[in-house]
Design an enzyme around this catalytic site. Sequence first.
Site, mmCIF file in Angstrom:
data_model
loop_
_atom_site.group_PDB
_atom_site.id
_atom_site.type_symbol
_atom_site.label_atom_id
_atom_site.label_comp_id
_atom_site.label_asym_id
_atom_site.label_seq_id
_atom_site.Cartn_x
_atom_site.Cartn_y
_atom_site.Cartn_z
ATOM 1 C CD1 TRP A 127 -2.728 1.493 0.452
ATOM 2 C CD2 TRP A 127 -2.138 1.794 2.603
ATOM 3 N NE1 TRP A 127 -3.524 2.468 0.977
ATOM 4 C CE2 TRP A 127 -3.181 2.683 2.298
ATOM 5 C CE3 TRP A 127 -1.609 1.796 3.892
ATOM 6 C CZ2 TRP A 127 -3.705 3.573 3.222
ATOM 7 C CZ3 TRP A 127 -2.134 2.672 4.811
ATOM 8 C CH2 TRP A 127 -3.171 3.556 4.488
ATOM 9 C CG ASP A 208 -2.300 -2.850 7.168
ATOM 10 O OD1 ASP A 208 -3.435 -2.875 7.673
ATOM 11 O OD2 ASP A 208 -1.901 -1.922 6.446
ATOM 12 C CE LYS A 243 -10.371 0.304 3.605
ATOM 13 N NZ LYS A 243 -9.686 0.863 2.490
HETATM 14 C C1 LMR Z 1 -6.947 2.123 -0.627
HETATM 15 O O1 LMR Z 1 -5.907 1.465 -0.641
HETATM 16 O O2 LMR Z 1 -7.475 2.555 -1.664
HETATM 17 C C2 LMR Z 1 -7.664 2.373 0.675
HETATM 18 O O3 LMR Z 1 -6.977 1.741 1.704
HETATM 19 C C3 LMR Z 1 -7.933 3.794 0.909
HETATM 20 C C4 LMR Z 1 -6.707 4.586 1.219
HETATM 21 O O4 LMR Z 1 -6.704 5.244 2.262
HETATM 22 O O5 LMR Z 1 -5.756 4.579 0.427
#
Ligand code: LMR
Length: 394
Positions: A127, A208, A243
């Site tokens: 992420w 996570d 979520k």
């Molecule tokens: C995402 O990866 O799109 C979500 O977790 C929202 C975010 O905060 O990035």
Amino acid sequence: MFETLSQQPPDKIIELMKLYADDPRAEKIDLGVGVYKNAEGVTPVMRAIKAAEKRLWEEQTTKSYVGLTGDPAFNDAMIDLVLGDALSRPHVASAATPGGTGAVRQAFELARMANPGLRVFVSDPTWPNHLSILKHLGIETVPYRYFDDATCTVDSEGMLADLERARPGDIVLLHGCCHNPTGANPGAAAWRDIVSVLRTTGATPMIDLAYQGFGDGLAADAGPTRLIASSLPETLIAVSCSKNFGVYRERTGALMAAGQDTDRVAAVQDNLAYLNRQNYSFPPDHGARAVTMVLTDPELRADWEAELEEMRTGMLHLREALAAELRARAGSDRFAFLAEHRGMFSRLGATPEQVQRLREDHGVYMVGDSRMNIAGLNEATVPILAEAIVRAGV
Ligand code: LMR
């Protein structure tokens, strides 16, 4: 003094939300930010949360401060949801945080307090906000191989080989389920191998867990977290309720620290309170209280689990439908991985140029690395997306 500040590079996911909002085309398809949407494109307030909020509104008599780590009942309910019977309560420290991002941030800060020279091993890819927060905190990151571009599955061999380089005092960041951004997840055997490598290296796992219930079900999605936390001396777990309870803007999450040594766990609990105090004093309470009510009231809980299951199976159905459409249109099985991936996301494997073509020529919005939010689809848009993917030359 503001003259010393320069502009920040835009967050790719947030930037895409704006690009999509500004696109006037009615037929545009939003597969960007990780927000669940139903077939009508709506992100609903879940039924049980709505009922809990109504009850809260009727029954709540004060908005006074709670405690630095939030409502103890929230922490207890979340530990039970995430860890089940894997560890008894004295083995887990926990604090409410502003969403999963707050938990991630507090976890990194806690780890840095414990070991200022730490390195954080991150999956390649991960992420983007993991990397951004780590950079902001000045913490060194070490990428480990994760995704095999050719097969769109986890490169378990590469991953394990890279994780062997971790040392005691390092953190190994893992996605507990529904890997973001790829959608590819280690199988049961690979998770056991990951535990062995962590044990040998002495590095501390940090999990996570932002999508429990979106992959293979509530218990199955927590399986790797439970295995790791019960097998190793210490584990950090950053949990999001955004979520699976649909409480995105309420900022509801928890940071847990599991440990075999209960005295150390008690010390960590103190440090979680300290860190919350330094950063925002008291964590948000409204979402946490609604979540607690849902988790502890049998009727609300049953309804929440049923709705979550509808969401999960709906996404699975969309995955299968998209894989089938692509099989028919591309005349090959090379997109079969879409039905194997789990969670909201799949990395399609398109080049940045193809992603741009999908956006400009077909109004299909996905993140630049070709991460698609499967929940952004419905039965009508699946064939349209499949056609666009083939036409864009993916
Ligand atoms: C995402 O990866 O799109 C979500 O977790 C929202 C975010 O905060 O990035």
